[in-house]
Design a protein around this motif. Structure first.
Motif, PDB file in Angstrom:
ATOM      1  N   GLN A 224      68.265  90.577  67.603  1.00  0.00           N
ATOM      2  CA  GLN A 224      68.244  89.111  67.742  1.00  0.00           C
ATOM      3  C   GLN A 224      67.817  88.451  66.430  1.00  0.00           C
ATOM      4  O   GLN A 224      68.376  87.423  66.025  1.00  0.00           O
TER       5      GLN A 224
ATOM      6  N   ARG B 225      54.076  89.688  63.058  1.00  0.00           N
ATOM      7  CA  ARG B 225      53.085  90.641  63.579  1.00  0.00           C
ATOM      8  C   ARG B 225      53.473  92.078  63.233  1.00  0.00           C
ATOM      9  O   ARG B 225      52.604  92.927  63.008  1.00  0.00           O
TER      10      ARG B 225
ATOM     11  N   ALA C 168      57.482  95.272  68.505  1.00  0.00           N
ATOM     12  CA  ALA C 168      58.809  94.685  68.734  1.00  0.00           C
ATOM     13  C   ALA C 168      59.700  95.726  69.407  1.00  0.00           C
ATOM     14  O   ALA C 168      59.319  96.878  69.568  1.00  0.00           O
TER      15      ALA C 168
ATOM     16  N   GLU D 142      64.995  92.950  70.011  1.00  0.00           N
ATOM     17  CA  GLU D 142      64.438  91.800  69.276  1.00  0.00           C
ATOM     18  C   GLU D 142      64.797  91.866  67.795  1.00  0.00           C
ATOM     19  O   GLU D 142      65.025  90.824  67.164  1.00  0.00           O
TER      20      GLU D 142
ATOM     21  N   SER E 214      60.634  80.529  65.979  1.00  0.00           N
ATOM     22  CA  SER E 214      60.832  81.130  67.291  1.00  0.00           C
ATOM     23  C   SER E 214      59.825  82.248  67.568  1.00  0.00           C
ATOM     24  O   SER E 214      59.092  82.694  66.692  1.00  0.00           O
ATOM     25  N   ASP E 215      59.826  82.686  68.833  1.00  0.00           N
ATOM     26  CA  ASP E 215      58.992  83.829  69.218  1.00  0.00           C
ATOM     27  C   ASP E 215      59.391  85.079  68.444  1.00  0.00           C
ATOM     28  O   ASP E 215      58.549  85.893  68.092  1.00  0.00           O
ATOM     29  N   ILE E 216      60.706  85.222  68.207  1.00  0.00           N
ATOM     30  CA  ILE E 216      61.200  86.390  67.463  1.00  0.00           C
ATOM     31  C   ILE E 216      60.589  86.420  66.064  1.00  0.00           C
ATOM     32  O   ILE E 216      60.185  87.469  65.559  1.00  0.00           O
ATOM     33  N   HIS E 217      60.485  85.245  65.443  1.00  0.00           N
ATOM     34  CA  HIS E 217      59.903  85.171  64.102  1.00  0.00           C
ATOM     35  C   HIS E 217      58.447  85.605  64.125  1.00  0.00           C
ATOM     36  O   HIS E 217      57.998  86.381  63.261  1.00  0.00           O
ATOM     37  N   SER E 218      57.679  85.144  65.096  1.00  0.00           N
ATOM     38  CA  SER E 218      56.262  85.514  65.177  1.00  0.00           C
ATOM     39  C   SER E 218      56.101  87.011  65.432  1.00  0.00           C
ATOM     40  O   SER E 218      55.158  87.638  64.937  1.00  0.00           O
ATOM     41  N   ILE E 219      57.040  87.606  66.180  1.00  0.00           N
ATOM     42  CA  ILE E 219      57.010  89.055  66.424  1.00  0.00           C
ATOM     43  C   ILE E 219      57.202  89.817  65.116  1.00  0.00           C
ATOM     44  O   ILE E 219      56.508  90.799  64.839  1.00  0.00           O
TER      45      ILE E 219
END
Length: 316
Positions: A212, A10, A205, A209, A2-7
């Protein structure tokens, strides 16, 4: 993923750019953040413990407070107190620094047990009781406490029952020569560990997030064989000949939770035995107690943890 994982990936990269040479420490810190557990950072002065926490709070846009714990700090200095206002003839609540999202408790072993207990009660209950009124703490509420392993005079070591409330104990070592050189180059380029420089860092982040991501971690699958493997490790620690105290049931629950966080951070939706092994040392090093004769022999707790893992076969 998910986008949350990529955040979150980073976020780790952003921390590594500022806190150079501590990539393993940064990863364990983020696992602790994802698991929602409080952390002890132990290291000699000048190794970047305070800077690490300040930068992390800035990168997730979290409210940050710091308490410099000393022998004269009182519980009310942390939790707050009701103050009588002579003009209004009423009591007004003055909240302490504990009412924040990321709290740095600097040198927690320098403050007396009564003050330590006030902080640890807030950590356990996620609330503060003042004059009979229970006040909730922020949903993220995350305590990172620091300790200096070399100083013993004028300190109050945390009892085992209170240490068990901390999820991880992370050792902050000296950086490698190349990393230390990069630190000096960063400083020469103009970055200093002052609040103004930290405030200029762009957040990666948000607190929302992070919350989440914690929910996503709870959804990571754990096979029954993994649970059996983890319980076998716990049982082995309790029967280990060099240990006076093994892993508690609370430690077993935390071990499962952090294994899920490690798996999620690695980009998987299921836990493997390697995830269980990866979090073993930071999870257990402050919970297991060596027997006196093992201490006299100079045995290190991390070596015992490694032997516990080695004794238990992985079921395929």
């Amino acid at each position: 993923m998910s986008d949350i994982h990529s955040i979150l990936i980073r976020l780790g990269q952003g921390l590594n750019q500022i806190i150079v040479g501590q990539s393993s420490l940064v990863q364990q810190l983020i696992v602790g953040l994802l698991a929602g557990g409080h952390i002890i950072l132990e290291g000699v002065p000048g190794t970047g413990k305070t800077l690490l926490v300040k930068v992390l709070a800035q990168l997730i846009k979290a409210e940050f407070r710091r308490i410099q714990l000393t022998p004269d700090v009182l519980p009310s200095d942390i939790t707050g107190t009701n103050i009588f206002d002579l003009n209004s003839r009423n009591f007004t609540l003055k909240k302490g620094p504990v009412f924040t999202e990321v709290l740095l408790a600097d040198e927690i072993n320098r403050t007396p047990p009564k003050t330590q207990a006030a902080l640890l009660e807030a950590m356990e209950e996620m609330q503060v009781t003042l004059d009979g009124e229970s006040l909730p703490l922020p949903e993220l509420f995350w305590v990172i406490a620091t300790q200096n392993p070399l100083e013993f005079e004028g300190t109050y070591p945390l009892p085992e029952a209170q240490l068990d409330r901390f999820l991880f104990k992370l050792a902050v070592d000296y950086p490698e020569p190349a990393a230390e050189k990069q630190m000096l180059l960063n400083r020469q380029a103009g970055f200093a560990a002052r609040r103004g420089d930290i405030n200029r860092l762009q957040p990666i982040a948000t607190v929302s997030e992070i919350l989440q991501a914690r929910q996503a971690v709870k959804a990571v699958e754990v096979d029954e064989k993994i649970i059996d493997y983890l319980l076998a490790l716990v049982k082995t620690s309790r029967q280990h000949p060099e240990l006076a105290l093994g892993a508690s049931p609370r430690a077993a629950g935390a071990w499962l939770q952090t294994s899920q966080a490690a798996a999620w951070l690695a980009g998987r939706k299921f836990v493997t035995p390697d995830d269980v092994k990866a979090v073993a040392s930071p999870l257990l090093r402050h919970r297991l107690i060596l027997k006196p004769e093992a201490m006299l022999d100079g045995l290190q707790i991390d070596a015992v943890i490694a032997s516990v893992i080695k004794q238990v076969p992985v079921h395929r």
